[in-house]
Write a protein that holds these residues in place. Sequence first.
Motif, PDB file in Angstrom:
ATOM      1  N   ARG A 163      -2.464   7.718  -0.123  1.00 56.40           N
ATOM      2  CA  ARG A 163      -2.615   7.088  -1.433  1.00 56.40           C
ATOM      3  C   ARG A 163      -3.950   7.503  -2.058  1.00 56.40           C
ATOM      4  NH1 ARG A 163       2.265   6.607  -2.250  1.00 56.40           N
ATOM      5  NH2 ARG A 163       2.230   8.092  -0.536  1.00 56.40           N
ATOM      6  N   ALA A 164      -4.069   7.330  -3.367  1.00 63.91           N
ATOM      7  CA  ALA A 164      -5.301   7.664  -4.079  1.00 63.91           C
ATOM      8  C   ALA A 164      -6.219   6.441  -4.082  1.00 63.91           C
ATOM      9  CB  ALA A 164      -4.987   8.105  -5.507  1.00 63.91           C
ATOM     10  N   PRO A 165      -7.376   6.476  -3.407  1.00 59.81           N
ATOM     11  CA  PRO A 165      -8.230   5.287  -3.301  1.00 59.81           C
ATOM     12  C   PRO A 165      -9.296   5.230  -4.381  1.00 59.81           C
ATOM     13  CG  PRO A 165      -8.978   6.939  -1.757  1.00 59.81           C
ATOM     14  CD  PRO A 165      -7.842   7.559  -2.530  1.00 59.81           C
ATOM     15  N   VAL A 166      -9.642   4.003  -4.746  1.00 61.97           N
ATOM     16  CA  VAL A 166     -10.769   3.714  -5.647  1.00 61.97           C
ATOM     17  C   VAL A 166     -11.484   2.487  -5.084  1.00 61.97           C
ATOM     18  CG1 VAL A 166     -11.488   3.065  -7.978  1.00 61.97           C
ATOM     19  CG2 VAL A 166      -9.611   4.678  -7.674  1.00 61.97           C
ATOM     20  N   ILE A 167     -12.810   2.532  -5.026  1.00 61.20           N
ATOM     21  CA  ILE A 167     -13.590   1.411  -4.508  1.00 61.20           C
ATOM     22  C   ILE A 167     -14.107   0.581  -5.680  1.00 61.20           C
ATOM     23  CG2 ILE A 167     -15.688   0.757  -3.270  1.00 61.20           C
ATOM     24  CD1 ILE A 167     -15.318   3.101  -1.473  1.00 61.20           C
ATOM     25  N   ALA A 168     -13.947  -0.732  -5.586  1.00 61.73           N
ATOM     26  CA  ALA A 168     -14.467  -1.665  -6.591  1.00 61.73           C
ATOM     27  C   ALA A 168     -15.449  -2.601  -5.895  1.00 61.73           C
ATOM     28  CB  ALA A 168     -13.336  -2.449  -7.242  1.00 61.73           C
ATOM     29  N   PHE A 169     -16.726  -2.460  -6.213  1.00 60.27           N
ATOM     30  CA  PHE A 169     -17.748  -3.356  -5.680  1.00 60.27           C
ATOM     31  C   PHE A 169     -17.762  -4.621  -6.535  1.00 60.27           C
ATOM     32  CE2 PHE A 169     -19.311   0.852  -4.329  1.00 60.27           C
ATOM     33  CZ  PHE A 169     -19.393   0.634  -2.956  1.00 60.27           C
ATOM     34  N   ASN A 170     -17.085  -5.652  -6.042  1.00 59.57           N
ATOM     35  CA  ASN A 170     -16.930  -6.892  -6.792  1.00 59.57           C
ATOM     36  C   ASN A 170     -18.164  -7.784  -6.625  1.00 59.57           C
ATOM     37  OD1 ASN A 170     -15.622  -8.676  -8.479  1.00 59.57           O
ATOM     38  ND2 ASN A 170     -14.427  -9.614  -6.845  1.00 59.57           N
ATOM     39  N   LYS A 171     -18.196  -8.849  -7.432  1.00 57.64           N
ATOM     40  CA  LYS A 171     -19.292  -9.834  -7.446  1.00 57.64           C
ATOM     41  C   LYS A 171     -20.628  -9.175  -7.785  1.00 57.64           C
ATOM     42  CE  LYS A 171     -16.851 -12.542  -3.912  1.00 57.64           C
ATOM     43  NZ  LYS A 171     -16.932 -13.235  -2.615  1.00 57.64           N
ATOM     44  N   TRP A 172     -20.579  -8.225  -8.722  1.00 59.54           N
ATOM     45  CA  TRP A 172     -21.789  -7.521  -9.152  1.00 59.54           C
ATOM     46  C   TRP A 172     -22.710  -8.434  -9.948  1.00 59.54           C
ATOM     47  CZ3 TRP A 172     -24.072  -3.565  -7.291  1.00 59.54           C
ATOM     48  CH2 TRP A 172     -24.997  -2.830  -8.018  1.00 59.54           C
ATOM     49  N   ASP A 173     -22.159  -9.519 -10.480  1.00 57.23           N
ATOM     50  CA  ASP A 173     -22.991 -10.441 -11.243  1.00 57.23           C
ATOM     51  C   ASP A 173     -23.931 -11.243 -10.350  1.00 57.23           C
ATOM     52  OD1 ASP A 173     -20.664 -11.478 -10.160  1.00 57.23           O
ATOM     53  OD2 ASP A 173     -20.633 -13.195 -11.495  1.00 57.23           O
ATOM     54  N   LEU A 174     -23.747 -11.193  -9.033  1.00 60.67           N
ATOM     55  CA  LEU A 174     -24.636 -11.903  -8.111  1.00 60.67           C
ATOM     56  C   LEU A 174     -25.791 -11.044  -7.616  1.00 60.67           C
ATOM     57  CD1 LEU A 174     -21.941 -13.693  -5.891  1.00 60.67           C
ATOM     58  CD2 LEU A 174     -23.072 -14.546  -7.971  1.00 60.67           C
ATOM     59  N   ILE A 175     -25.846  -9.781  -8.020  1.00 59.22           N
ATOM     60  CA  ILE A 175     -26.891  -8.864  -7.563  1.00 59.22           C
ATOM     61  C   ILE A 175     -28.066  -8.922  -8.531  1.00 59.22           C
ATOM     62  CG2 ILE A 175     -27.424  -6.480  -6.968  1.00 59.22           C
ATOM     63  CD1 ILE A 175     -25.410  -7.836  -5.121  1.00 59.22           C
ATOM     64  N   ASP A 176     -29.281  -9.019  -7.985  1.00 55.03           N
ATOM     65  CA  ASP A 176     -30.494  -9.071  -8.807  1.00 55.03           C
ATOM     66  C   ASP A 176     -31.055  -7.666  -9.049  1.00 55.03           C
ATOM     67  OD1 ASP A 176     -30.302 -11.839  -8.894  1.00 55.03           O
ATOM     68  OD2 ASP A 176     -31.454 -12.096  -7.048  1.00 55.03           O
ATOM     69  N   ASN A 177     -31.455  -6.958  -8.002  1.00 61.77           N
ATOM     70  CA  ASN A 177     -32.016  -5.608  -8.140  1.00 61.77           C
ATOM     71  C   ASN A 177     -30.860  -4.599  -8.180  1.00 61.77           C
ATOM     72  OD1 ASN A 177     -34.598  -6.749  -7.978  1.00 61.77           O
ATOM     73  ND2 ASN A 177     -34.565  -6.620  -5.725  1.00 61.77           N
ATOM     74  N   ARG A 178     -30.312  -4.392  -9.356  1.00 55.60           N
ATOM     75  CA  ARG A 178     -29.082  -3.614  -9.462  1.00 55.60           C
ATOM     76  C   ARG A 178     -29.315  -2.126  -9.230  1.00 55.60           C
ATOM     77  NH1 ARG A 178     -25.115  -6.086 -14.176  1.00 55.60           N
ATOM     78  NH2 ARG A 178     -24.954  -8.194 -13.281  1.00 55.60           N
ATOM     79  N   GLN A 179     -30.404  -1.552  -9.736  1.00 60.83           N
ATOM     80  CA  GLN A 179     -30.638  -0.129  -9.565  1.00 60.83           C
ATOM     81  C   GLN A 179     -30.864   0.222  -8.101  1.00 60.83           C
ATOM     82  OE1 GLN A 179     -30.306   2.221 -11.790  1.00 60.83           O
ATOM     83  NE2 GLN A 179     -29.837   0.766 -13.439  1.00 60.83           N
ATOM     84  N   ILE A 212       0.844  -1.205   0.000  1.00 62.38           N
ATOM     85  CA  ILE A 212       0.000   0.000   0.000  1.00 62.38           C
ATOM     86  C   ILE A 212       0.875   1.249   0.000  1.00 62.38           C
ATOM     87  CG2 ILE A 212      -1.637   1.323   1.388  1.00 62.38           C
ATOM     88  CD1 ILE A 212      -2.907  -1.281   2.247  1.00 62.38           C
ATOM     89  N   ARG A 213       1.917   1.246   0.812  1.00 65.16           N
ATOM     90  CA  ARG A 213       2.794   2.423   0.876  1.00 65.16           C
ATOM     91  C   ARG A 213       3.594   2.607  -0.403  1.00 65.16           C
ATOM     92  NH1 ARG A 213       3.783  -0.162   6.023  1.00 65.16           N
ATOM     93  NH2 ARG A 213       2.586   0.892   7.656  1.00 65.16           N
ATOM     94  N   PHE A 214       3.878   1.529  -1.124  1.00 66.18           N
ATOM     95  CA  PHE A 214       4.669   1.625  -2.353  1.00 66.18           C
ATOM     96  C   PHE A 214       3.809   2.026  -3.546  1.00 66.18           C
ATOM     97  CE2 PHE A 214       6.693  -0.324  -6.123  1.00 66.18           C
ATOM     98  CZ  PHE A 214       7.916   0.322  -6.056  1.00 66.18           C
ATOM     99  N   ALA A 215       2.509   1.741  -3.493  1.00 61.94           N
ATOM    100  CA  ALA A 215       1.628   1.991  -4.630  1.00 61.94           C
ATOM    101  C   ALA A 215       1.259   3.470  -4.720  1.00 61.94           C
ATOM    102  CB  ALA A 215       0.368   1.137  -4.513  1.00 61.94           C
ATOM    103  N   GLU A 216       0.715   3.844  -5.857  1.00 67.21           N
ATOM    104  CA  GLU A 216       0.212   5.198  -6.065  1.00 67.21           C
ATOM    105  C   GLU A 216      -1.308   5.238  -5.954  1.00 67.21           C
ATOM    106  OE1 GLU A 216       3.599   6.784  -9.191  1.00 67.21           O
ATOM    107  OE2 GLU A 216       1.908   5.617  -9.943  1.00 67.21           O
ATOM    108  N   VAL A 217      -1.975   4.281  -6.573  1.00 64.95           N
ATOM    109  CA  VAL A 217      -3.430   4.147  -6.484  1.00 64.95           C
ATOM    110  C   VAL A 217      -3.730   2.816  -5.810  1.00 64.95           C
ATOM    111  CG1 VAL A 217      -5.605   4.077  -7.761  1.00 64.95           C
ATOM    112  CG2 VAL A 217      -3.745   5.540  -8.563  1.00 64.95           C
ATOM    113  N   VAL A 218      -4.662   2.811  -4.876  1.00 67.20           N
ATOM    114  CA  VAL A 218      -5.043   1.605  -4.153  1.00 67.20           C
ATOM    115  C   VAL A 218      -6.521   1.334  -4.411  1.00 67.20           C
ATOM    116  CG1 VAL A 218      -5.161   0.449  -1.923  1.00 67.20           C
ATOM    117  CG2 VAL A 218      -3.334   2.085  -2.382  1.00 67.20           C
TER     118      VAL A 218
END
Length: 511
Positions: free
Chosen positions: A318-334, A286-292
């Motif tokens: 660090r510059a953070p970005v959130i990735a909500f994984n396993k989106w293919d398991l969600i039914d009511n996406r909106q 984490i400390r070595f990276a630029e974006v996490v």
Amino acid sequence: MSLTLAIVGRPNVGKSTLFNRLAGRKLALVDDTPGVTRDRRPGDARLVDLRFTMIDTAGLEVAGPDTLEGRMRAQTEAAIDEADGALFLIDAKAGLTPADELLADILRKRGKPVVLVANKAEAKGAESGMLDAWRLGLGEPCPVSAEHGGGMLDLRDAIVEAFGEERCFPSSDSAFAEAVTDVDVPTPADGADENDEGPEYDETKPLRVAIVGRPNAGKSTLINQFLGQDRLLTGPEAGITRDSIAVDFDWKGRKIKLFDTAGLRRKARVQEKLEKLSVADALRAIRFAEVVVVVLDSTIPFEKQDLQIADLIVREGRAPVIAFNKWDLIDNRQEKLAELREMTDRLLPQIRGIRAVTVAGQTGEGLERLMENIALVHRVWNKRISTAKLNRWLDHVVGHHPPPAVSGRRLKLKYMTQIKARPPGFMISCTRPDAVPESYTRYLINSLRADFEMPGVPLRVVYRSGDNPYAPKDGKPRRPSLMPKKSAMRSKNAGSGKSKPAKPKPAKKRG
């Protein structure tokens, strides 16, 4: 062309120890527990005057392809196919085992040069194990001690003998030609730019990205989908990844180095020594990276540990970005997407405007949008603002909402400038820096994000008092005044005779 060697052997023979010895640094995790290494890790080796690329691999075990040990064996075989040859390690102290003979058969079928290395040769009784190694049919074993560094000169000679001097030491003319070809010759600029916002953002510069999250969030699967191959070990078991593995990835002509890290559990649950080493390795990544990229499970997002990981990234700058994984398991996406947006703004107020993307590591959905947001937040993380713009902005925000009075005295903000980037840091000259409330600092940071379009990156604001013109400079005392003090003048006049001292009163007679 550089020489690539795979370090192979059964578990707990010292492969990672030899890897760290040749690298000159402790890159791979080392422990007495067998099977610490699971993924294959590349690295640069230096052995006296010999330079080559090495690959640390998992210990070979006989198991079915559906088990974790079977998938580890597949990673080892892939490393053997990728390399030009192998360093086959055996434990000279323990002697040969059926696993050693099985691995020798696999190496013979590949038909590549093999250097047989007898590790732990300093132990008592290692001579019998070395003599027993002749049964493998791979030539004379080279005795070494990876732990203490013994036998490294013999190992260097054995590698040169197995692969030839022409392969181990390419000609200097060709190496110089390759080096000249790789260097970009700069062109002189037509004119100097006078604004102080720094150089323009270079979109071709390599980028370091770390993938972090809780165990079994899908970090390794996400990286495999980026690469288009099963480069990292994955499976339904939680906590498969232990080392922080760096892999190279090319996105639209830009070189990206992705760091796969071990799952970060709550600190109270981390008890074993091996898991503590894995967590420390992930924190270094984490400390070595630029974006996490913080990988969250869409089905159970924003656990307490997820918030702590995001807060750690912000504190590290660090510059953070959130990735909500396993989106293919969600039914009511909106409906789920609206819920995730509300939770993000409410639970992460310290990093307003953080970028969040929905992805699916199994299918590859949303990966392109994730890379676009990574590049965008990296641009903001490197942003610089001129001092003139900052001071005009400071006059505006202070006029709109002046700082509060502390102890009956109004604070005065004089001027502002940017002192660093990555992340952006600002300095404000103030009359009393220690008295500025934390709430007013948050007001300035949120206004900076909104007015200069810097959402989703950590910002730093520090205060400094101006120089006191009456304070002594360089630690020297002030020059004494030429006029004498009033007390000195009074004492001088008292001794000059101008004023007679009073006579003592006579003592009273006793009747």
